[in-house]
Motif scaffolding. Structure first.
Motif, PDB file in Angstrom:
ATOM      1  N   GLN A 115       2.913   9.909 -10.205  1.00  0.00           N
ATOM      2  CA  GLN A 115       2.210   9.912 -11.433  1.00  0.00           C
ATOM      3  C   GLN A 115       1.380  11.009 -11.417  1.00  0.00           C
ATOM      4  OE1 GLN A 115       3.384   7.344 -13.339  1.00  0.00           O
ATOM      5  NE2 GLN A 115       4.469   6.597 -11.505  1.00  0.00           N
ATOM      6  N   ILE A 116       0.207  11.423 -10.570  1.00  0.00           N
ATOM      7  CA  ILE A 116      -0.666  12.440 -10.615  1.00  0.00           C
ATOM      8  C   ILE A 116       0.083  13.874 -10.564  1.00  0.00           C
ATOM      9  CG2 ILE A 116      -2.689  10.908 -10.234  1.00  0.00           C
ATOM     10  CD1 ILE A 116      -2.631  12.180  -7.344  1.00  0.00           C
ATOM     11  N   ASN A 117       1.460  13.944 -10.153  1.00  0.00           N
ATOM     12  CA  ASN A 117       1.854  15.188  -9.896  1.00  0.00           C
ATOM     13  C   ASN A 117       3.017  15.365 -10.780  1.00  0.00           C
ATOM     14  OD1 ASN A 117       0.874  16.244  -7.480  1.00  0.00           O
ATOM     15  ND2 ASN A 117       1.741  14.535  -6.258  1.00  0.00           N
ATOM     16  N   ASN A 118       3.108  14.254 -11.893  1.00  0.00           N
ATOM     17  CA  ASN A 118       3.971  14.710 -13.158  1.00  0.00           C
ATOM     18  C   ASN A 118       3.123  15.454 -14.130  1.00  0.00           C
ATOM     19  OD1 ASN A 118       5.491  14.275 -15.316  1.00  0.00           O
ATOM     20  ND2 ASN A 118       6.129  12.048 -15.015  1.00  0.00           N
ATOM     21  N   GLU A 119       3.633  16.586 -14.414  1.00  0.00           N
ATOM     22  CA  GLU A 119       2.801  17.478 -15.259  1.00  0.00           C
ATOM     23  C   GLU A 119       2.894  16.885 -16.819  1.00  0.00           C
ATOM     24  OE1 GLU A 119       1.321  20.545 -15.619  1.00  0.00           O
ATOM     25  OE2 GLU A 119       1.392  20.699 -13.346  1.00  0.00           O
ATOM     26  N   ASN A 120       3.940  15.980 -17.029  1.00  0.00           N
ATOM     27  CA  ASN A 120       3.981  15.345 -18.272  1.00  0.00           C
ATOM     28  C   ASN A 120       2.749  14.340 -18.481  1.00  0.00           C
ATOM     29  OD1 ASN A 120       5.975  16.969 -19.116  1.00  0.00           O
ATOM     30  ND2 ASN A 120       7.503  15.635 -18.018  1.00  0.00           N
ATOM     31  N   ILE A 121       2.352  13.909 -17.266  1.00  0.00           N
ATOM     32  CA  ILE A 121       1.044  12.689 -17.437  1.00  0.00           C
ATOM     33  C   ILE A 121      -0.094  13.330 -17.297  1.00  0.00           C
ATOM     34  CG2 ILE A 121       0.434  10.677 -16.639  1.00  0.00           C
ATOM     35  CD1 ILE A 121       3.431   9.920 -15.811  1.00  0.00           C
ATOM     36  N   PHE A 122      -0.094  14.274 -16.158  1.00  0.00           N
ATOM     37  CA  PHE A 122      -1.314  15.001 -15.724  1.00  0.00           C
ATOM     38  C   PHE A 122      -1.340  16.352 -15.987  1.00  0.00           C
ATOM     39  CE2 PHE A 122      -2.108  10.611 -13.951  1.00  0.00           C
ATOM     40  CZ  PHE A 122      -3.393  10.634 -13.587  1.00  0.00           C
ATOM     41  N   PRO A 123      -1.161  17.023 -16.950  1.00  0.00           N
ATOM     42  CA  PRO A 123      -0.825  18.570 -17.247  1.00  0.00           C
ATOM     43  C   PRO A 123      -2.008  18.963 -16.488  1.00  0.00           C
ATOM     44  CG  PRO A 123      -1.852  17.282 -19.387  1.00  0.00           C
ATOM     45  CD  PRO A 123      -1.476  16.221 -18.294  1.00  0.00           C
ATOM     46  N   THR A 124      -1.568  20.097 -15.861  1.00  0.00           N
ATOM     47  CA  THR A 124      -2.741  21.161 -15.148  1.00  0.00           C
ATOM     48  C   THR A 124      -2.885  22.184 -16.004  1.00  0.00           C
ATOM     49  OG1 THR A 124      -0.876  22.059 -13.741  1.00  0.00           O
ATOM     50  CG2 THR A 124      -2.257  20.388 -12.836  1.00  0.00           C
TER      51      THR A 124
ATOM     52  N   ALA B 235      -3.589   5.925 -16.475  1.00  0.00           N
ATOM     53  CA  ALA B 235      -4.742   6.090 -15.815  1.00  0.00           C
ATOM     54  C   ALA B 235      -5.633   4.649 -15.474  1.00  0.00           C
ATOM     55  CB  ALA B 235      -5.957   6.792 -16.233  1.00  0.00           C
ATOM     56  N   LYS B 236      -5.418   3.735 -16.400  1.00  0.00           N
ATOM     57  CA  LYS B 236      -6.005   2.457 -16.226  1.00  0.00           C
ATOM     58  C   LYS B 236      -5.094   1.674 -15.000  1.00  0.00           C
ATOM     59  CE  LYS B 236      -8.152   1.276 -20.763  1.00  0.00           C
ATOM     60  NZ  LYS B 236      -8.178   0.350 -21.872  1.00  0.00           N
ATOM     61  N   LYS B 237      -3.945   1.840 -15.372  1.00  0.00           N
ATOM     62  CA  LYS B 237      -2.938   1.063 -14.355  1.00  0.00           C
ATOM     63  C   LYS B 237      -3.183   1.533 -12.764  1.00  0.00           C
ATOM     64  CE  LYS B 237       1.928  -0.455 -14.037  1.00  0.00           C
ATOM     65  NZ  LYS B 237       3.051  -0.584 -14.480  1.00  0.00           N
ATOM     66  N   ILE B 238      -3.225   2.888 -12.787  1.00  0.00           N
ATOM     67  CA  ILE B 238      -3.643   3.363 -11.399  1.00  0.00           C
ATOM     68  C   ILE B 238      -5.047   2.962 -10.880  1.00  0.00           C
ATOM     69  CG2 ILE B 238      -4.250   5.618  -9.950  1.00  0.00           C
ATOM     70  CD1 ILE B 238      -2.420   6.950 -12.021  1.00  0.00           C
TER      71      ILE B 238
ATOM     72  N   MET C  19       0.925  -1.224  -0.022  1.00  0.00           N
ATOM     73  CA  MET C  19      -0.065   0.009   0.121  1.00  0.00           C
ATOM     74  C   MET C  19       0.826   1.306   0.014  1.00  0.00           C
ATOM     75  SD  MET C  19      -3.258  -0.869   0.091  1.00  0.00           S
ATOM     76  CE  MET C  19      -4.283  -2.352   0.555  1.00  0.00           C
ATOM     77  N   SER C  20       1.966   1.078   0.727  1.00  0.00           N
ATOM     78  CA  SER C  20       2.721   2.573   0.871  1.00  0.00           C
ATOM     79  C   SER C  20       3.482   2.667  -0.524  1.00  0.00           C
ATOM     80  CB  SER C  20       3.760   2.265   2.048  1.00  0.00           C
ATOM     81  OG  SER C  20       4.732   3.321   1.954  1.00  0.00           O
ATOM     82  N   LEU C  21       4.091   1.770  -1.090  1.00  0.00           N
ATOM     83  CA  LEU C  21       4.711   1.743  -2.402  1.00  0.00           C
ATOM     84  C   LEU C  21       3.559   2.253  -3.421  1.00  0.00           C
ATOM     85  CD1 LEU C  21       6.864  -1.302  -2.363  1.00  0.00           C
ATOM     86  CD2 LEU C  21       7.772   1.058  -2.479  1.00  0.00           C
ATOM     87  N   LEU C  22       2.238   1.648  -3.269  1.00  0.00           N
ATOM     88  CA  LEU C  22       1.228   2.011  -4.164  1.00  0.00           C
ATOM     89  C   LEU C  22       1.012   3.772  -4.097  1.00  0.00           C
ATOM     90  CD1 LEU C  22      -0.807   1.575  -6.408  1.00  0.00           C
ATOM     91  CD2 LEU C  22      -2.388   0.673  -4.319  1.00  0.00           C
ATOM     92  N   MET C  23       0.702   3.915  -3.104  1.00  0.00           N
ATOM     93  CA  MET C  23       0.238   5.386  -2.734  1.00  0.00           C
ATOM     94  C   MET C  23       1.362   6.148  -3.213  1.00  0.00           C
ATOM     95  SD  MET C  23      -2.807   4.785  -1.689  1.00  0.00           S
ATOM     96  CE  MET C  23      -3.802   3.853  -1.319  1.00  0.00           C
ATOM     97  N   ASP C  24       2.719   5.862  -3.053  1.00  0.00           N
ATOM     98  CA  ASP C  24       3.869   6.747  -3.421  1.00  0.00           C
ATOM     99  C   ASP C  24       3.847   6.738  -4.860  1.00  0.00           C
ATOM    100  OD1 ASP C  24       4.609   7.353  -0.929  1.00  0.00           O
ATOM    101  OD2 ASP C  24       6.191   5.911  -0.909  1.00  0.00           O
TER     102      ASP C  24
END
Length: 216
Positions: free
Chosen positions: A128-137, A151-154, A118-123
């Motif tokens: 991923q979600i803080n990476n602007e190249n994957i989740f551009p804001t 997204a599917k993998k997450i 769980m700890s590795l998963l949440m990290d």
């Protein structure tokens, strides 16, 4: 909501700070729209549908972040009873074992205790979600071609948190009066991933019977 549950959720026992949407952005407006549907008591099956004129990538991104925050919180509420001793293997009953793999330390799928997994998963999700190249804001910045794949993998990995919580820790959830909250969150998640085909059917197998009672 019971007092015990209120205390737990007020403490906001997530492992890490929540990812927030910046006010004034398209993502923030979509997040507000999604929340308004839920707060209005709209049928969850309808609430997950893509609003007219909205971009699917944006809609999925908003929900991935929201589910991450919620599921992280749900796991946080039972984490004191999920230890290396009680859960030496990350599993969903005797038939399903989840092994961890990533691009760094664990190149091959590795058996780990549930809390370590769980700890590795949440990290990993947080990265991923803080990476602007994957989740551009920024509005106008296109999503990468690999976005849906990530997204599917997450979402597939987040589903495993539900599997573990329901099969191994549901007595703790019930004890805290959190059953209705967790069930609603699960139904919302299930309707979303099935609406947009974001999780393989084999991933859904461990909770198939429960899901058919709850969601059909």
């Amino acid at each position: 909501m019971s007092m015990a549950l209120k205390q737990v959720f007020n403490k906001d026992r997530t492992f890490r700070p929540k990812r927030k949407f910046e006010p004034g952005t398209q993502r923030f407006e979509l997040h507000k729209k999604a929340q308004a549907s839920l707060n209005a008591g709209l049928d969850l099956k309808l609430a997950v549908q893509l609003p007219h004129g909205e971009d699917l990538n944006d809609w999925v991104a908003v929900h991935v972040v929201d589910f991450f925050n919620r599921i992280n919180l749900i796991y946080g509420t039972i984490s004191d009873s999920c230890t290396d001793q009680t859960c030496p293997v990350m599993s969903g009953g005797p038939k399903y074992e989840y092994r961890w793999a990533d691009e760094h330390k664990y190149k091959k799928p590795t058996a780990l205790s549930a809390p370590k997994y769980m700890s590795l998963l949440m990290d990993w999700i947080e990265v991923q979600i803080n990476n602007e190249n994957i989740f551009p804001t920024n509005v106008g910045t296109p999503f990468p071609k690999t976005f849906m794949q990530v997204a599917k993998k997450i979402l597939s990995r987040l589903f495993r948190v539900f599997v573990h919580v329901y099969i191994h820790h549901f007595d703790r959830v019930s004890q805290m009066g959190a059953e209705a909250h967790v069930n609603t969150c699960y139904k919302h998640f299930y309707y979303f991933v099935t609406e947009f085909n974001l999780t393989d059917h084999k991933e859904l197998e461990p909770l198939k019977e429960m899901t058919s009672r709850m969601c059909h």
